[in-house]
Design a protein around this motif. Structure first.
Motif, PDB file in Angstrom:
ATOM      1  N   LYS A  20      16.325  52.174   3.290  1.00 27.57           N
ATOM      2  CA  LYS A  20      15.134  52.264   2.027  1.00 27.57           C
ATOM      3  C   LYS A  20      15.348  50.850   1.466  1.00 27.57           C
ATOM      4  CE  LYS A  20      14.328  57.205   1.386  1.00 27.57           C
ATOM      5  NZ  LYS A  20      14.657  58.097   0.284  1.00 27.57           N
ATOM      6  N   HIS A  24      12.595  47.896   1.331  1.00 26.90           N
ATOM      7  CA  HIS A  24      12.066  47.562   0.292  1.00 26.90           C
ATOM      8  C   HIS A  24      12.227  45.900   0.194  1.00 26.90           C
ATOM      9  CE1 HIS A  24      10.645  47.802  -3.911  1.00 26.90           C
ATOM     10  NE2 HIS A  24      11.611  46.662  -4.394  1.00 26.90           N
ATOM     11  N   TYR A 133      16.691  53.511  -2.623  1.00 29.66           N
ATOM     12  CA  TYR A 133      16.922  52.094  -2.302  1.00 29.66           C
ATOM     13  C   TYR A 133      17.629  51.373  -3.584  1.00 29.66           C
ATOM     14  CZ  TYR A 133      13.114  50.252  -5.448  1.00 29.66           C
ATOM     15  OH  TYR A 133      12.249  50.019  -6.552  1.00 29.66           O
TER      16      TYR A 133
END
Length: 363
Positions: A20, A24, A133
């Protein structure tokens, strides 16, 4: 060397959070996952990964391979994949015990590069659904690499975007440290809860424990399935740590039996000094919660008004605990948040809305 594709074996809390974070920060990177079909389906549907791998050898199609399965499953994959790497591929593991990998590496020849990493971050709950994240923001990450070179720097520069802060360390020293600061506290917490869970004359002792006891034993709720392989892989260091701790307990008993309160005073003073030297912003295996205490009057709707004020300011309470209450007067509630910034913001907002709040110092 450029990293354009990443293969992650194990999309649980750590592996999922890595995926994640990369997604991102670097959406152009191709991310592929190897795990159980239901987890892969979930990760792909959330666009965390671009492709699902159902065979471990497919990971060899990626520039960077990350092993984030339980220790022995990761070790088995290491033995399978490491000898097959080409000179442009890098294999890393993110397991919490490192010596077992560095020793295994010496048995094989490979054209590729291996680096042992251990991110010091976590949560009480595991699994892809709890991955985040931001999990690694400002977290220490141990790096075990006997042959640091440009490939090492490439990987660390690539992973800088996750928020990790890297510290190089020998694998055996690493395992001794984590035995002391992570594995020992886990087992001691388990022992403490089991020791206090007594019953006599119809009284359950643990029912009278307060918030301090709950705070210091929070990790006793950890799942043994997650800990079994860690304990097995670092057994000798953990035994050594437990013996040292046993010496401390024996010393306390001796002080009490001989009414040596001067020595006890010295122990308290030393513990206070040493604890105050713990860096407050360091994350550990269990991500800390930050709290504030609020007094609420015993009136209908007061708690609802508090939660509404925070919700309207996009502040999420991670947990709430009633500390004390007096009927007709009110009670103290402890509110937990996932960051110091959130706790500080909540404190300011509650004060502005005339709530009696106190912010924890964290010490």
């Amino acid at each position: 060397m450029m990293i354009s594709s990443v293969g992650i074996a194990g999309l649980g809390l750590i592996g999922g959070s890595i995926a994640k974070s990369i997604r991102h920060q670097s959406p152009e990177i191709r991310i592929c996952g190897f795990d159980f079909p239901d987890i892969l389906k979930k990760a792909e549907s959330q666009k965390v990964i671009d492709e699902s791998y159902y065979r471990s050898d497919k990971l060899l199609e990626c520039d960077l391979i990350i092993l984030s399965l339980p220790i022995y499953s990761s070790l088995n994959l290491f033995e399978e994949l490491f000898p097959q790497l080409n000179e442009n591929q890098i294999l890393i593991d993110v397991c919490s015990v490192k010596s077992i990998f560095s020793k295994t590496k010496k048995k094989y020849k490979s054209r590729g590069k291996y680096i042992g990493l251990h991110p010091m971050a976590g949560k009480e709950k595991s699994g892809f659904e709890n991955s985040d994240y931001l999990l690694f923001e400002n977290a220490v990450c141990f790096v075990c690499d006997d042959e640091r070179n440009k490939q090492t720097d490439t990987v660390l520069n690539f992973l800088n975007s996750t928020g990790l802060r890297f510290t190089f360390i020998d694998a055996e020293v690493h395992d001794k440290i984590v035995a002391e600061v992570s594995h020992l506290p886990q087992l001691v917490s388990v022992a403490l809860v089991n020791s206090v869970s007594k019953n006599k004359d119809g009284f359950s002792f643990i029912n009278f424990s307060g918030s301090g006891f709950r705070d210091m034993t929070r990790i006793a709720s950890s799942d043994f399935i997650l800990w079994k392989e860690i304990i097995q892989a670092n057994k000798q260091n953990i035994i050594s740590s437990l013996n040292d701790f046993k010496d401390q307990i024996d010393s306390l008993i001796t002080n009490l039996e001989s009414d040596d309160y001067d020595s006890l005073d010295s122990k308290f003073e030393s513990a206070n000094k040493n604890r105050n030297e713990i860096p407050f912003n360091n994350k550990g295996f269990i991500q800390p919660l930050y709290d504030i205490t609020v007094f609420l009057e015993d009136k209908a709707g007061t708690l609802n008004r508090l939660t509404s004020v925070l919700a309207n300011n996009n502040l999420n309470i991670k947990d709430i605990e009633l500390l004390k209450i007096r009927e007709g007067s009110g009670g103290n509630f402890r509110l937990y948040f996932d960051s110091a910034e959130s706790a500080q913001k909540a404190y300011q907002i509650l004060k502005e809305n005339n709530f009696a709040a106190n912010l924890s110092t964290g010490k």
